[in-house]
Design a protein around this motif. Structure first.
Motif, mmCIF file in Angstrom:
data_model
loop_
_atom_site.group_PDB
_atom_site.id
_atom_site.type_symbol
_atom_site.label_atom_id
_atom_site.label_comp_id
_atom_site.label_asym_id
_atom_site.label_seq_id
_atom_site.Cartn_x
_atom_site.Cartn_y
_atom_site.Cartn_z
ATOM 1 N N THR A 155 0.853 -1.186 0.000
ATOM 2 C CA THR A 155 0.000 0.000 0.000
ATOM 3 C C THR A 155 0.885 1.231 0.000
ATOM 4 O O THR A 155 1.999 1.216 0.525
ATOM 5 N N ASN A 163 -3.935 4.032 0.693
ATOM 6 C CA ASN A 163 -4.710 3.558 -0.453
ATOM 7 C C ASN A 163 -4.007 2.399 -1.137
ATOM 8 O O ASN A 163 -2.780 2.365 -1.219
ATOM 9 N N GLU A 164 -4.782 1.474 -1.623
ATOM 10 C CA GLU A 164 -4.226 0.352 -2.371
ATOM 11 C C GLU A 164 -3.746 0.847 -3.723
ATOM 12 O O GLU A 164 -4.261 1.813 -4.270
#
Length: 113
Positions: free
Chosen positions: A79, A84-85
């Motif tokens: 990440t 956020n991915e």
């Protein structure tokens, strides 16, 4: 174990000091010792060569001028720092075309626009 082209975090007295890229690892005359060439990722860039045992390259603590040091191999996290991915088909992950025919895109041409 850190190897050539790996990024390592250098710890000095248990505190992170800075990053370096392992440029080269060459054997020393003494068994289990190596000449480790590091590109210090700082301004200005600096190249240093440390003579280290194999276990120090693996992350074990050692001393330099009586001060505790340690190398930690850095692995890209799954990440990004904001939590956020990574996007599945973003710039970090590009899938080859289904037909197997790749297209070369000139970055130089894109910069001219």
């Amino acid at each position: 174990m850190a190897k050539e082209n790996d990024i390592v975090l250098i710890h000095f007295e248990d505190q992170p000091l800075g990053f370096a890229r392992v440029e080269e690892i060459l054997p020393d005359n003494k068994p289990d010792w190596y000449h480790v060439k590091l590109l210090m990722l700082q301004v200005p860039l600096q190249v240093v060569t440390w003579i280290l045992r194999d276990r120090y390259i693996m992350g074990d603590e050692f001393t330099m001028n009586g001060k505790r040091m340690r190398l930690e191999r850095i692995v890209c996290p799954e990440t990004v720092p904001d939590g956020n991915e990574r996007p599945e088909n973003g710039p970090e992950s590009v899938s080859p075309p289904a037909d197997g025919k790749a297209t070369v895109i000139s970055l130089a041409d894109k910069l001219k626009r």
